[in-house]
Every structure is written in structure tokens, then in C-alpha cells.
Motif scaffolding. Structure first.
Motif, PDB file in Angstrom:
ATOM      1  N   LEU A  40       0.825  -1.214   0.000  1.00  0.00           N
ATOM      2  CA  LEU A  40       0.000   0.000   0.000  1.00  0.00           C
ATOM      3  C   LEU A  40       0.858   1.261   0.000  1.00  0.00           C
ATOM      4  O   LEU A  40       0.524   2.249  -0.662  1.00  0.00           O
ATOM      5  CB  LEU A  40      -0.944  -0.015   1.207  1.00  0.00           C
ATOM      6  N   LEU A  41       1.951   1.236   0.722  1.00  0.00           N
ATOM      7  CA  LEU A  41       2.871   2.378   0.713  1.00  0.00           C
ATOM      8  C   LEU A  41       3.445   2.610  -0.684  1.00  0.00           C
ATOM      9  O   LEU A  41       3.637   3.761  -1.105  1.00  0.00           O
ATOM     10  CB  LEU A  41       4.005   2.148   1.713  1.00  0.00           C
ATOM     11  N   SER A  42       3.692   1.534  -1.407  1.00  0.00           N
ATOM     12  CA  SER A  42       4.242   1.678  -2.759  1.00  0.00           C
ATOM     13  C   SER A  42       3.198   2.180  -3.751  1.00  0.00           C
ATOM     14  O   SER A  42       3.551   2.752  -4.789  1.00  0.00           O
ATOM     15  CB  SER A  42       4.810   0.342  -3.240  1.00  0.00           C
ATOM     16  N   LYS A  43       1.922   1.985  -3.451  1.00  0.00           N
ATOM     17  CA  LYS A  43       0.858   2.375  -4.377  1.00  0.00           C
ATOM     18  C   LYS A  43       0.373   3.806  -4.164  1.00  0.00           C
ATOM     19  O   LYS A  43      -0.233   4.391  -5.062  1.00  0.00           O
ATOM     20  CB  LYS A  43      -0.354   1.443  -4.225  1.00  0.00           C
ATOM     21  N   CYS A  44       0.611   4.361  -2.999  1.00  0.00           N
ATOM     22  CA  CYS A  44      -0.064   5.624  -2.653  1.00  0.00           C
ATOM     23  C   CYS A  44       0.557   6.843  -3.309  1.00  0.00           C
ATOM     24  O   CYS A  44       0.000   7.939  -3.208  1.00  0.00           O
ATOM     25  CB  CYS A  44      -0.104   5.814  -1.132  1.00  0.00           C
ATOM     26  N   CYS A  45       1.721   6.718  -3.938  1.00  0.00           N
ATOM     27  CA  CYS A  45       2.409   7.765  -4.699  1.00  0.00           C
ATOM     28  C   CYS A  45       3.085   8.834  -3.844  1.00  0.00           C
ATOM     29  O   CYS A  45       3.747   9.722  -4.370  1.00  0.00           O
ATOM     30  CB  CYS A  45       1.481   8.438  -5.727  1.00  0.00           C
ATOM     31  N   LEU A  46       2.966   8.785  -2.514  1.00  0.00           N
ATOM     32  CA  LEU A  46       3.575   9.809  -1.669  1.00  0.00           C
ATOM     33  C   LEU A  46       5.089   9.648  -1.555  1.00  0.00           C
ATOM     34  O   LEU A  46       5.792  10.591  -1.167  1.00  0.00           O
ATOM     35  CB  LEU A  46       2.945   9.799  -0.268  1.00  0.00           C
ATOM     36  N   ARG A  47       5.597   8.479  -1.891  1.00  0.00           N
ATOM     37  CA  ARG A  47       7.046   8.292  -1.927  1.00  0.00           C
ATOM     38  C   ARG A  47       7.644   8.826  -3.222  1.00  0.00           C
ATOM     39  O   ARG A  47       8.852   8.887  -3.388  1.00  0.00           O
ATOM     40  CB  ARG A  47       7.393   6.800  -1.788  1.00  0.00           C
ATOM     41  N   GLN A  48       6.770   9.219  -4.133  1.00  0.00           N
ATOM     42  CA  GLN A  48       7.209   9.773  -5.404  1.00  0.00           C
ATOM     43  C   GLN A  48       7.111  11.286  -5.366  1.00  0.00           C
ATOM     44  O   GLN A  48       6.630  11.879  -4.407  1.00  0.00           O
ATOM     45  CB  GLN A  48       6.339   9.211  -6.545  1.00  0.00           C
ATOM     46  N   ASP A  49       7.557  11.935  -6.435  1.00  0.00           N
ATOM     47  CA  ASP A  49       7.449  13.387  -6.551  1.00  0.00           C
ATOM     48  C   ASP A  49       5.978  13.780  -6.570  1.00  0.00           C
ATOM     49  O   ASP A  49       5.156  13.137  -7.217  1.00  0.00           O
ATOM     50  CB  ASP A  49       8.131  13.852  -7.846  1.00  0.00           C
ATOM     51  N   SER A  50       5.635  14.869  -5.894  1.00  0.00           N
ATOM     52  CA  SER A  50       4.230  15.299  -5.793  1.00  0.00           C
ATOM     53  C   SER A  50       3.623  15.638  -7.157  1.00  0.00           C
ATOM     54  O   SER A  50       2.415  15.679  -7.321  1.00  0.00           O
ATOM     55  CB  SER A  50       4.105  16.509  -4.853  1.00  0.00           C
ATOM     56  N   ARG A  51       4.476  15.890  -8.164  1.00  0.00           N
ATOM     57  CA  ARG A  51       3.954  16.157  -9.507  1.00  0.00           C
ATOM     58  C   ARG A  51       3.278  14.915 -10.093  1.00  0.00           C
ATOM     59  O   ARG A  51       2.521  15.012 -11.045  1.00  0.00           O
ATOM     60  CB  ARG A  51       5.093  16.615 -10.431  1.00  0.00           C
ATOM     61  N   GLY A  52       3.606  13.755  -9.527  1.00  0.00           N
ATOM     62  CA  GLY A  52       2.982  12.526  -9.985  1.00  0.00           C
ATOM     63  C   GLY A  52       1.835  12.097  -9.092  1.00  0.00           C
ATOM     64  O   GLY A  52       1.578  10.905  -8.959  1.00  0.00           O
ATOM     65  N   LEU A  53       1.153  13.046  -8.462  1.00  0.00           N
ATOM     66  CA  LEU A  53       0.081  12.745  -7.512  1.00  0.00           C
ATOM     67  C   LEU A  53      -1.087  12.045  -8.207  1.00  0.00           C
ATOM     68  O   LEU A  53      -1.603  12.527  -9.213  1.00  0.00           O
ATOM     69  CB  LEU A  53      -0.410  14.049  -6.872  1.00  0.00           C
ATOM     70  N   HIS A  54      -1.480  10.902  -7.672  1.00  0.00           N
ATOM     71  CA  HIS A  54      -2.632  10.160  -8.193  1.00  0.00           C
ATOM     72  C   HIS A  54      -3.738  10.250  -7.152  1.00  0.00           C
ATOM     73  O   HIS A  54      -3.612   9.702  -6.058  1.00  0.00           O
ATOM     74  CB  HIS A  54      -2.258   8.702  -8.454  1.00  0.00           C
ATOM     75  N   THR A  55      -4.812  10.941  -7.485  1.00  0.00           N
ATOM     76  CA  THR A  55      -5.849  11.217  -6.490  1.00  0.00           C
ATOM     77  C   THR A  55      -6.599   9.973  -6.044  1.00  0.00           C
ATOM     78  O   THR A  55      -7.079   9.905  -4.911  1.00  0.00           O
ATOM     79  CB  THR A  55      -6.859  12.249  -7.026  1.00  0.00           C
ATOM     80  N   PHE A  56      -6.696   8.970  -6.946  1.00  0.00           N
ATOM     81  CA  PHE A  56      -7.394   7.742  -6.566  1.00  0.00           C
ATOM     82  C   PHE A  56      -6.852   6.576  -7.372  1.00  0.00           C
ATOM     83  O   PHE A  56      -6.816   6.633  -8.602  1.00  0.00           O
ATOM     84  CB  PHE A  56      -8.896   7.868  -6.800  1.00  0.00           C
ATOM     85  N   VAL A  57      -6.409   5.539  -6.674  1.00  0.00           N
ATOM     86  CA  VAL A  57      -5.973   4.305  -7.344  1.00  0.00           C
ATOM     87  C   VAL A  57      -6.594   3.124  -6.608  1.00  0.00           C
ATOM     88  O   VAL A  57      -7.007   3.229  -5.451  1.00  0.00           O
ATOM     89  CB  VAL A  57      -4.438   4.159  -7.377  1.00  0.00           C
ATOM     90  N   PHE A  58      -6.648   2.009  -7.313  1.00  0.00           N
ATOM     91  CA  PHE A  58      -7.194   0.799  -6.689  1.00  0.00           C
ATOM     92  C   PHE A  58      -6.486  -0.410  -7.267  1.00  0.00           C
ATOM     93  O   PHE A  58      -5.861  -0.357  -8.334  1.00  0.00           O
ATOM     94  CB  PHE A  58      -8.706   0.692  -6.902  1.00  0.00           C
ATOM     95  N   GLY A  59      -6.574  -1.516  -6.555  1.00  0.00           N
ATOM     96  CA  GLY A  59      -5.951  -2.748  -7.023  1.00  0.00           C
ATOM     97  C   GLY A  59      -6.274  -3.899  -6.096  1.00  0.00           C
ATOM     98  O   GLY A  59      -7.116  -3.788  -5.190  1.00  0.00           O
ATOM     99  N   GLN A  60      -5.568  -5.007  -6.313  1.00  0.00           N
ATOM    100  CA  GLN A  60      -5.837  -6.227  -5.563  1.00  0.00           C
ATOM    101  C   GLN A  60      -4.504  -6.881  -5.201  1.00  0.00           C
ATOM    102  O   GLN A  60      -3.587  -6.951  -6.015  1.00  0.00           O
ATOM    103  CB  GLN A  60      -6.664  -7.185  -6.434  1.00  0.00           C
ATOM    104  N   PHE A  61      -4.418  -7.347  -3.970  1.00  0.00           N
ATOM    105  CA  PHE A  61      -3.235  -8.077  -3.533  1.00  0.00           C
ATOM    106  C   PHE A  61      -3.669  -9.162  -2.563  1.00  0.00           C
ATOM    107  O   PHE A  61      -4.349  -8.889  -1.569  1.00  0.00           O
ATOM    108  CB  PHE A  61      -2.237  -7.133  -2.846  1.00  0.00           C
TER     109      PHE A  61
END
Length: 364
Positions: A40-61
Motif C-alpha cells: 500500500l505504501l508503494s501504491k499511494c504515490c507519496l514516496r514519489q514526486d508530488s507532480r505525480g500525484l494520483h488522487t485515486f488508485v485501486f488494485g488487488q493483492f
């Protein structure tokens, strides 16, 4: 106590990025495993540059669906040292619209109060009563979204289903034309489809439409729309017989061990792997199905629900013929010899053989 549908939620969590650019998992109720938390930490985009902000993502694990809403904090708020945060909801069901709406309410609560306590209260209210109501932060009624899925599953194929799919089957056909039959065949035979696009939003929208091509199964569990090339995620993927998996990393194109069919979405290219070519060989039956799909999708008077129904009718016709063949066989299981006795064209015989295996109608 709320209806059983509300018991589909598993947890709610909070990830923050502070003024020092540190990203931390700060709170969860009731809990998630350490392995899932890292995903979940890898999916939330906060570890990336804020210019790559994804407001909503979903998936399955590991058979758990996750839904992540991310917000940039705009002052003034109660969050003095936080620049961004993500609300993470995990659940047993696939319903992005439901959890996006619920997450928006939770995000507003956190911005206003600056404490996860109110979020936990909202989560428990939905879990126990099916509703989270607030004049200040908006309201969420779980029944609205559960009703949507009930309608879709009953194949009413109304506007409910269109909302459920977002990108429609007609959009898929518009992009790939007759090559859509490759995707249909791969899904029917429960093959492994990998889709690549560098933009996660495009990836999520496209991949979620594909299971509708085999509507008779109503199976969204095959969908893994946002996968990274990490050991834990690939190990999870390998436990699945067939899937639709989305990747933003272009390196996936070199991982032929992961796919039978590879979709390069930006270039509108579909490639069948060498190992799958025999099972995926095409003939007149495939052309006939492809024409049904394309002609229905190109008919301006057909809604997407009607297009899916047209495909579903053709699919059920094929499955009915296959079941009829099985009934004539010992233990209702088809053999290759049974198919050869019917003198089908080679490509049709091959397709029916592999379809019987996918539908568990083949004698082993």
C-alpha cells in the motif's frame, strides 16, 4: 446491525507525507499485515514526486482489494506539518466508485479535525449502520453503491453498469477493432493478459473494462489493475490461473514469463506470446465472433450494455454447444477424440478443446 453487504470492508488506514518529505504509515483500524502495508505504501504515490500525484488508485493483492485516495493539504487546516496524505480502505469487494465516495468523506473529516478518531467513527458507522452522515463533510450511504452492483450482476445492463465500467467495451473495440477478438479469446481461455501504460489512470480505466467481455462469468477477481515488478506482487500474481494485470513499468514487456497476451496500450498493439500461439490460433469461428463484437460496437444505436449483451449471447451459444457435446460423453467430460469425430475446422477444434479445459468440461 448493518446488512451483510457492509461487512465487506476490512480496514481503513492513513499514510502521511510531512514537511520533511518523509512518508509514514501513521494509523490503521483495525489492522493490515506488514506485507500488505508495504504494498500500500508503494501504491499511494507519496514516496514519489508530488507532480505525480494520483488522487485515486485501486488494485488487488492476495485477494484483498485496496482503494487509495490521496490529497494535497491546502492551508489553513488542522494539519500543520503534513503536506499530503492518503486514506486507504481495504475490502473484499471490487467497487471503486463506492470506496472513492467513502474515501472523499473520510478525507474531508481528516482535513477538518486533523485526527483519525473522526475517521474511525465514520468507518464504524458505515460498518454497523451502512451510513456515514455529516453536514460539514458530506454523507455516504453504502446501499446506493451495493444496489448499483446488484443491478449490474442481474444483467440489467443499465446506466448502473456504464458507471461501473467507466471505460466502456465500445472504447476498447474503438481502439483495437477486430483485434479485440484476441482479448476475448484470451479471457475465454483464462489466459494471462498483461497491459502496459505509463499513466496509471489510463491503465486502471482500460483494464477494468476487459472482464466485461466475458460477462457470463461476472468475475472481477481476475483483475489486477496496478502491479509493480516486485517479488511479493509477482509471487501473488503467479498463484492465479488467468488474469488481467496492469503495469506502468515498460520493463514488463521483457517479462514473457508473466503473459500469454501483451497489450501495449499507448501504441494500440497486442502481441501473443510464442508459448500461447497454439492455444490462441484463430479461425472462422473467431472471425464470426469478432464481427459480432465490432458490428455491435460500431452501431451508434447500441448502448454499451447492449453491446455486452450481444457478446454474451454469442458466448452462451458457444458454451451451450460445448455443454451439449459434454452431455454425450462419459461423465459429461469432453475428449479430444470427441471433437475430432465432429470434423470441426482445426482452429475451431483447437479453441473448443482449450475452452473445455477452461470450463472444466475436459476429461483429463
Amino acid at each position: 446491525m448493518a446488512a451483510p453487504e457492509t461487512q465487506l470492508m476490512l480496514s481503513v488506514g492513513l499514510i502521511e507525507k510531512d514537511v520533511n518529505a518523509d512518508t509514514l504509515w501513521v494509523w490503521c483500524y483495525p489492522s493490515v499485515s506488514a506485507e500488505l502495508r508495504e504494498v500500500l505504501l508503494s501504491k499511494c504515490c507519496l514516496r514519489q514526486d508530488s507532480r505525480g500525484l494520483h488522487t485515486f488508485v485501486f488494485g488487488q493483492f492476495c485477494r484483498t482489494w485496496y482503494y487509495i485516495s490521496t490529497v494535497e493539504v491546502q492551508e489553513p487546516t488542522a494539519l500543520k506539518k503534513v503536506t499530503h496524505f492518503s486514506i486507504v480502505v481495504t475490502a473484499k469487494d471490487f467497487n471503486p466508485e463506492k470506496y472513492a465516495a467513502f474515501s472523499r468523506v473520510l478525507c474531508r473529516m481528516y482535513i477538518k479535525h486533523g485526527s483519525p478518531v473522526k475517521m474511525m467513527e465514520g468507518y464504524i458507522a458505515v460498518l454497523t449502520k451502512g451510513i456515514c452522515q455529516s453536514d460539514e463533510n458530506g454523507s455516504f450511504l453504502i446501499k446506493d453503491y451495493d444496489d448499483m452492483i446488484v443491478h449490474a450482476r442481474c444483467l440489467t445492463l443499465s446506466s448502473f453498469l456504464i458507471d461501473y465500467l467507466v471505460i466502456t467495451v465500445s472504447d476498447v473495440v474503438s481502439q483495437f477493432g477486430m483485434e479485440t477478438i484476441i482479448l476475448y479469446t484470451a479471457l475465454m481461455l483464462k489466459k494471462r493478459i498483461v497491459v502496459h501504460h505509463p499513466q496509471v489512470e489510463a491503465l486502471l480505466e482500460f483494464t477494468r473494462a476487459l472482464p466485461a467481455l466475458t460477462w457470463h462469468r461476472k468475475d472481477w477477481s481476475i483483475l489486477h489493475p496496478y502491479v509493480h515488478l516486485t517479488d511479493s506482487e509477482l509471487e501473488n500474481l503467479r498463484t492465479c490461473t488467468g488474469y488481467v494485470a496492469g503495469f506502468v513499468d515498460p520493463e514488463v514487456s521483457n517479462r514473457s514469463d508473466l503473459f500469454d497476451v501483451y497489450v501495449n496500450l499507448p501504441d494500440s498493439e497486442i502481441t501473443i506470446s510464442q508459448s500461447a500461439k497454439e492455444a490462441m490460433s484463430m479461425g472462422k469461428l473467431h472471425k464470426d465472433i469478432g464481427l459480432v463484437i465490432v458490428q455491435s460496437a460500431e452501431n451508434a444505436d447500441r448502448t454499451d450494455g447492449q453491446i455486452i449483451k450481444d457478446i454474451s449471447i454469442k458466448t452462451r451459444e458457444i458454451l451451450a454447444n460445448l455443454a451439449s457435446l459434454a452431455e454425450e460423453c462419459e461423465n459429461s467430460k469432453i475428449t479430444l477424440e470427441t471433437l475430432k469425430q465432429r470434423h470441426f475446422p482445426p482452429a475451431t477444434e483447437n479453441f473448443l478443446f482449450h475452452l473445455a479445459a477452461a470450463e472444466q468440461l475436459l476429461k483429463i
